[in-house]
Scaffold this active site. Sequence first.
Site, PDB file in Angstrom:
ATOM      1  N   SER A  44      41.846 -11.540  -2.801  1.00 23.36           N
ATOM      2  CA  SER A  44      41.110 -10.802  -3.806  1.00 23.36           C
ATOM      3  C   SER A  44      40.482  -9.572  -3.168  1.00 23.36           C
ATOM      4  O   SER A  44      40.201  -9.560  -1.964  1.00 23.36           O
ATOM      5  CB  SER A  44      39.987 -11.695  -4.360  1.00 23.36           C
ATOM      6  OG  SER A  44      39.075 -10.974  -5.139  1.00 23.36           O
ATOM      7  N   TYR A  57      32.590 -17.213  -3.870  1.00 26.94           N
ATOM      8  CA  TYR A  57      33.962 -16.709  -4.046  1.00 26.94           C
ATOM      9  C   TYR A  57      34.326 -15.674  -2.986  1.00 26.94           C
ATOM     10  O   TYR A  57      35.344 -15.803  -2.301  1.00 26.94           O
ATOM     11  CB  TYR A  57      34.112 -16.111  -5.449  1.00 26.94           C
ATOM     12  CG  TYR A  57      35.485 -15.574  -5.731  1.00 26.94           C
ATOM     13  CD1 TYR A  57      36.512 -16.425  -6.123  1.00 26.94           C
ATOM     14  CD2 TYR A  57      35.761 -14.222  -5.610  1.00 26.94           C
ATOM     15  CE1 TYR A  57      37.777 -15.938  -6.384  1.00 26.94           C
ATOM     16  CE2 TYR A  57      37.030 -13.726  -5.868  1.00 26.94           C
ATOM     17  CZ  TYR A  57      38.037 -14.592  -6.260  1.00 26.94           C
ATOM     18  OH  TYR A  57      39.287 -14.110  -6.507  1.00 26.94           O
ATOM     19  N   LYS A  61      37.224 -15.925   0.072  1.00 27.56           N
ATOM     20  CA  LYS A  61      38.395 -15.051   0.183  1.00 27.56           C
ATOM     21  C   LYS A  61      38.405 -14.319   1.524  1.00 27.56           C
ATOM     22  O   LYS A  61      39.468 -14.096   2.106  1.00 27.56           O
ATOM     23  CB  LYS A  61      38.455 -14.071  -0.993  1.00 27.56           C
ATOM     24  CG  LYS A  61      38.706 -14.753  -2.337  1.00 27.56           C
ATOM     25  CD  LYS A  61      40.050 -15.467  -2.370  1.00 27.56           C
ATOM     26  CE  LYS A  61      40.355 -16.028  -3.744  1.00 27.56           C
ATOM     27  NZ  LYS A  61      41.726 -16.552  -3.856  1.00 27.56           N
TER      28      LYS A  61
END
Length: 155
Positions: A44, A57, A61
Site C-alpha cells: 500500500s 495498517y 505494510k
Amino acid sequence: MNAPDLSAMRNEMEVNYLGPVAMARAFAPIIEKNGGGCIVNVLSAGGIVSVPEMGGYSPSKFATRAASNCLRAELAPRGIHVSSLIVGSVKTRMAEHVKGVAQVDPVVIAKAGILAAKAEIDEHDTDPHAIGVRAALARDPAGLAKALAAGVGAA
C-alpha cells in the site's frame, strides 16, 4: 492511538505482515521445485508513508515491505523473485469510505501484478494515487508528513 486496546493492531500485523511471510514460507519450496517463479506481495502507499490514524495498517505494510526486501534477497538464489505492489486506492468495500482520491478498478492492480511478476520488478507503483504519493515523498517528505498530519480528525 484512539483505539481502546491493541487487538486491532495485532490483527493487522497478523494479516498484513505475518500472513504474506507465512505464504512465502509455504510456497517457496513448491515454486523452487517447479523451476522458479515469482511471489507478488500486495502492499500500500501506506507502506511507504506513515499515515496518521492508520497506526496498525500503515506499520503492517511497512513491515511487509521490509520482509519483501529480505525475502527477495533470500529467495533469489532459489530462482524466486519477490515483487511488491504499492497500491493507492482501489474500488473495494474496504475503501468505500475514502473520499477525494481516485479509485481504480481491481483489474488494474491485477494487471500491474502480472507485469511486475513477468518483468521481475522489485517494487511497482500500481496506480495514479500510489505514483502521486511516491512523487510527493520524493519531492518533500517533511511537507507530505505535515499535510497528512493536518488531516487528522478530518474524516
